[in-house]
Design a protein around this motif. Structure first.
Motif, PDB file in Angstrom:
ATOM      1  N   PHE A 174     -77.856 -75.207  38.249  1.00 13.13           N
ATOM      2  CA  PHE A 174     -78.164 -76.465  38.767  1.00 13.13           C
ATOM      3  C   PHE A 174     -79.099 -76.662  39.298  1.00 13.13           C
ATOM      4  O   PHE A 174     -79.085 -77.392  40.526  1.00 13.13           O
ATOM      5  CB  PHE A 174     -77.294 -76.540  39.399  1.00 13.13           C
ATOM      6  CG  PHE A 174     -76.642 -78.055  38.585  1.00 13.13           C
ATOM      7  CD1 PHE A 174     -76.374 -78.684  37.198  1.00 13.13           C
ATOM      8  CD2 PHE A 174     -76.703 -80.020  39.561  1.00 13.13           C
ATOM      9  CE1 PHE A 174     -76.521 -80.086  36.645  1.00 13.13           C
ATOM     10  CE2 PHE A 174     -76.527 -81.181  38.459  1.00 13.13           C
ATOM     11  CZ  PHE A 174     -76.368 -81.050  37.366  1.00 13.13           C
ATOM     12  N   THR A 175     -80.216 -75.932  38.990  1.00 12.10           N
ATOM     13  CA  THR A 175     -81.819 -76.167  39.899  1.00 12.10           C
ATOM     14  C   THR A 175     -82.778 -76.704  39.137  1.00 12.10           C
ATOM     15  O   THR A 175     -83.745 -76.647  39.172  1.00 12.10           O
ATOM     16  CB  THR A 175     -81.950 -75.141  40.749  1.00 12.10           C
ATOM     17  OG1 THR A 175     -81.820 -73.963  39.462  1.00 12.10           O
ATOM     18  CG2 THR A 175     -81.185 -74.613  41.208  1.00 12.10           C
ATOM     19  N   GLY A 176     -82.524 -76.878  38.060  1.00 12.75           N
ATOM     20  CA  GLY A 176     -83.154 -77.760  36.787  1.00 12.75           C
ATOM     21  C   GLY A 176     -84.928 -76.621  36.426  1.00 12.75           C
ATOM     22  O   GLY A 176     -84.753 -75.528  36.616  1.00 12.75           O
ATOM     23  N   ILE A 188     -74.520 -73.254  44.796  1.00 11.22           N
ATOM     24  CA  ILE A 188     -74.936 -73.708  43.656  1.00 11.22           C
ATOM     25  C   ILE A 188     -75.448 -75.301  43.887  1.00 11.22           C
ATOM     26  O   ILE A 188     -75.464 -75.512  45.006  1.00 11.22           O
ATOM     27  CB  ILE A 188     -73.707 -73.896  42.597  1.00 11.22           C
ATOM     28  CG1 ILE A 188     -72.593 -73.467  42.469  1.00 11.22           C
ATOM     29  CG2 ILE A 188     -74.141 -74.985  41.312  1.00 11.22           C
ATOM     30  CD1 ILE A 188     -71.696 -73.077  41.524  1.00 11.22           C
ATOM     31  N   GLY A 189     -76.438 -76.086  43.265  1.00 10.81           N
ATOM     32  CA  GLY A 189     -77.386 -77.137  42.921  1.00 10.81           C
ATOM     33  C   GLY A 189     -78.533 -76.535  44.328  1.00 10.81           C
ATOM     34  O   GLY A 189     -78.820 -78.313  43.774  1.00 10.81           O
TER      35      GLY A 189
END
Lengths: 412, 412
Positions: free
Chosen positions: B91-93, B126-127
Motif C-alpha cells: 500500500f505504497t502506490g 504496511i502503508g
C-alpha cells in the motif's frame, strides 16, 4: 460464555422505559437450570389470533429449541413463548428434542392451545442436558404470574454473559392508528449472526398477517442483526421472533403487507437496529464500538463482505483496542475478503479524516485528529473501494484482554 | 506486528544445523529500513541456469514485491533474491513499485543479469514508504559478502515479530544422486495463508525444470502452509519460493517431472511441513500448538473448510488457552463453516478420547484424561462428521493475552 459476573460494558446504554404491549402477558421465574437465585425462565402468553415471524441461525448444528421453533413457525400462529438461560440445549441429541416437546406440551396444557403454538428458545452452555423436570416443573408458577407489563424483567432473565439488559420501543401508525413495537435481546459473545442473531423477542399489538410479518422481520434483520459481529463465531441458538397480538384496532393489513405498513416497517427497523447495536456494545470485553462503512464496492453484497472482513479481523480489532489507526491492517482485511478490490483505488478514512487515498498515504497526512478520535468510545472507519456503487455498514467492537478473560476461563 | 522483542514462544524448536546448498551464495546485512543495529536485508545469488517456483498470497491488495516476483516468475529463471524486514512495501502506490524496480535493477547490475531474474520480498509494517536509497545503497556491500554457507543468519534477518528463527533441511535422491533441500521461513501473526504463506525461501542443488518445480511447490504448500492459521488474517505479503541451482549431477529431469522426483517431493513436503509448523508454533501469543483432524466430511475440501473454521474460532482458541475441552464450541465452529454437517452424526475427540458421539455427550464420559491432555503444550482435536470420506488436518495455536499484548500496542 460463562455465567459469572463481569464489569458492565463502558458502552452500555440504559434500558428505556418499556410500556406494556397490549395483548402480551409476560412473567419471569426461577428454574435453577444452571444459575442459583437468578431468574432464568422468561415466558410470554399471547391472545388467540396472534401471528408470528422468526429468523434463526444458519449454523448447521442448531440447538433443539431452534429446530422446534423453526418447525412451529410454519403454522404462523403463537400462543406462548418459553425462553431459558444457562443451558442452550444444543448438541443434546434425543434428550434435547424430548425436553422441547415436554416443555411445549406443558405450556400448551396451561394455556389451552396446541404445542405447535408454543415457541422455545434457550441460551447458555452447549452440550449439557437441560434439566427437563426442573423446567417443566417451574412452568405452572411462571405462567400463573403472567401480566400485561413491560419487558424489563424479561430482558434481565434472558441474559448470560451480557453485562446490561437490552430493550427498545417505538410506536408507529397503521392507517391512522398508533401501535407499539417493543423488543428485548441478549447477546455478548458468539456473535456473528447469519440471517438471524442471538436471542431477541419483539412484540406488537398490530394485527399483521404472518407472511407480511415474516417479510418485514427478515428484511429488518438483514440490515441490523446481520450487520453486527463480535467475534465471527455464529451461534447455534440465534433466534429473533416477532409476535403481533392484533389488539390494536386499525384497518385490515393484507397478507402481502404493502404500503399500509410503511411506518410500521420504519419503527420495526429502528427497534431492531437499537437492539443490534446494544449487542455490539455488550460484546465480550468491548471497550469501543466500531462502525465500518464501505462504499464504492461492485455490489452491496460485496460491500457487506468487505465490511465484515474488516470487522472480524483480529488485527484490526486489536489495533483499535490499542488506539492505533493502523490502516495497513484495514488494507489487509479488504484484500483478504476475496471480493473485487483494487489496491490502487482504495481510500481509507478514520473519524472522517482520509488517511490513505488511491493506494498510498495521503500527502502531508496529519495524524493528530485521528489519534484524538481513536481515544473515544466510538470509532468510525470508512473505506471507499473505488470500483462501483455498492455500500454497506456494519458494527463491531474491539478485541481486548477482557475477551480472553471471559472466554479463556474454565466453564465451571 | 511491531518490531519489539517478545519472549520466545514456549513451543519454539531449535534451528537445525543447516549445511550449504551447492550453488547458493547467501549474505545478510543492515540497511536500517526500520530497525537499528539489526540485520534487515537478506540476499541470495544463484548460478546461471537456476530455476524457480513460487506461490503468493491471494490477498487482493498484495504488496509491490509480491507483484514484482509474480511477474518475474513467468521467466522461470532466477539469479538473485533480496528480502527485507521492517517494512513490507505494501500500500505504497507508485513509490512502492519504483522501490522494487530500483532494487532489482541494482541487484541485476551487481550480479550481471536481467532485473527480471531478481526476486523480491519484504515483510513488516504496511502503508509506509520503504526508504529506497537506504536499501539500494546497502546492496553492493551485501552482495559482496555472499558465500556458500548455511542459512542460519538468513533465517534471523527475515524475522519480524518471530520469537525464534525457522529452518528445515532434508536430503533426497534423484536417480541415485543425493540432493539437498534447505528452507527458512518467517511468520508469527497475520497468518492464514491462502495458496501461500508468510515469507519462506527454499533452495536445492537439484536440477529441475521450472514447470516441474512449480507443480511440486504448489502441491506441497497446499498440504503445509495452507493448513496452518494463527489469526485468520491473510497477509498481503505471503510468499514461498523454491530455487533449484542444478549444481548436483543427476539424470535429467523432464519438464513435467514425474516418477524420478518422487523422493524429492517427499523431502520437499517434509521441509515445507516443518517450516509451516514452526510458524504455527510461533503464532503471536501462542502457548499451545493445536492439531485439528477432520474425517468423514463429504469431500476433502469440505473437511479442510470445517477444520479451518474450528482453527479460526476465537471461542475454540480461547477455550484451549484456558485448558477447557469445551466441545460445545467445537460443535458451533463445525456448524458455522457452512459445509454439510449433521449434528446427530457428529463425533468429537480431544487427546484421543471420544467425548461426544452422534449428537450428544458420551455416556459415562470421564473428563480426567482429557483434562490432563489439555494441560500439555500440544492439543489434538479430532472431529468425525459421519457423512463421507473427506478428511483434512490443520494446525493452529491458542488465543491468549499475549496476542492482545503484541497487537494492541501502538506501532511506534
Amino acid at each position: 460464555m460463562a455465567g459469572q459476573a463481569h464489569p458492565v460494558s463502558p458502552l452500555a446504554l440504559p434500558l428505556p422505559e418499556m410500556p406494556p404491549v397490549p395483548g402480551v402477558r409476560v412473567a419471569t421465574g426461577m428454574a435453577e437450570i444452571r444459575y442459583r437465585a437468578r431468574e432464568d425462565v422468561m415466558a410470554m402468553a399471547f391472545p388467540a389470533g396472534t401471528t408470528v415471524a422468526g429468523v434463526f441461525t444458519k449454523n448447521r448444528c442448531p440447538g433443539a429449541p431452534v429446530e422446534w421453533s423453526r418447525a412451529a413457525l410454519k403454522g404462523g400462529k403463537a400462543r406462548g413463548l418459553v425462553v431459558t438461560s444457562g443451558n442452550s440445549n444444543v448438541f443434546t441429541g434425543r434428550a434435547g428434542r424430548e425436553t422441547c416437546a415436554r416443555t411445549a406440551e406443558e405450556a400448551a396444557r396451561i394455556l389451552g392451545c396446541k404445542p405447535r403454538e408454543i415457541f422455545l428458545a434457550s441460551t447458555g452452555v452447549i452440550g449439557e442436558r437441560l434439566p427437563t423436570e426442573k423446567l417443566v416443573g417451574a412452568l405452572p408458577k411462571v405462567f400463573a404470574a403472567v401480566a400485561e407489563t413491560g419487558f424489563e424483567a424479561a430482558a434481565r432473565a434472558i441474559m448470560t454473559t451480557d453485562t446490561f439488559p437490552k430493550g427498545a420501543v417505538r410506536t408507529a401508525t397503521i392507517g391512522g392508528t398508533t401501535v407499539t413495537i417493543a423488543g428485548i435481546a441478549k447477546g455478548s459473545g458468539m456473535i456473528a449472526p447469519d440471517m438471524a442473531t442471538m436471542l431477541s423477542f419483539l412484540a406488537t399489538d398490530a394485527k399483521i398477517p404472518a407472511p407480511a410479518l415474516q417479510a418485514l422481520l427478515k428484511k429488518g434483520c438483514d440490515r441490523s442483526f446481520n450487520c453486527i459481529t463480535v467475534d465471527s463465531d455464529t451461534s447455534t441458538s440465534d433466534t429473533v421472533m416477532l409476535f403481533a397480538t392484533g389488539a390494536a384496532k386499525h384497518p385490515r393489513v393484507p397478507a402481502e403487507g404493502g404500503a399500509i405498513l410503511k411506518d410500521f416497517a420504519r419503527a420495526l427497523n429502528e427497534v431492531l437496529m437499537d437492539l443490534a447495536l446494544m449487542v455490539a456494545r455488550d460484546g465480550e470485553g468491548a471497550q469501543k464500538l466500531i462502525r465500518i462503512e464501505v462504499t464504492g464496492a461492485v455490489t452491496a453484497r460485496s460491500a457487506h463482505r468487505i465490511a465484515m472482513s474488516i470487522a472480524n479481523s483480529p488485527l484490526v480489532k486489536t489495533a483499535i483496542a490499542g488506539e492505533d489507526a493502523n490502516w495497513g491492517r484495514i488494507v489487509m482485511a479488504v484484500g483478504k475478503a476475496g471480493e473485487p478490490a483494487d489496491r490502487d483505488r482504495l481510500s481509507i478514512a478514520v473519524g472522517g479524516v482520509w488517511m490513505a487515498r488511491e493506494g498510498g498515504v495521503v500527502d502531508g497526512y496529519d495524524e493528530t485528529p485521528v489519534v484524538a478520535h481513536m481515544k473515544g468510545r466510538e470509532v468510525e472507519i470508512t473505506v471507499d473501494i473505488g470500483l462501483g456503487r455498492g455500500k454497506a455498514t456494519v458494527w463491531t467492537c474491539d478485541l481486548t484482554h477482557g475477551y480472553i478473560d471471559i472466554n479463556g476461563s474454565y466453564r465451571s
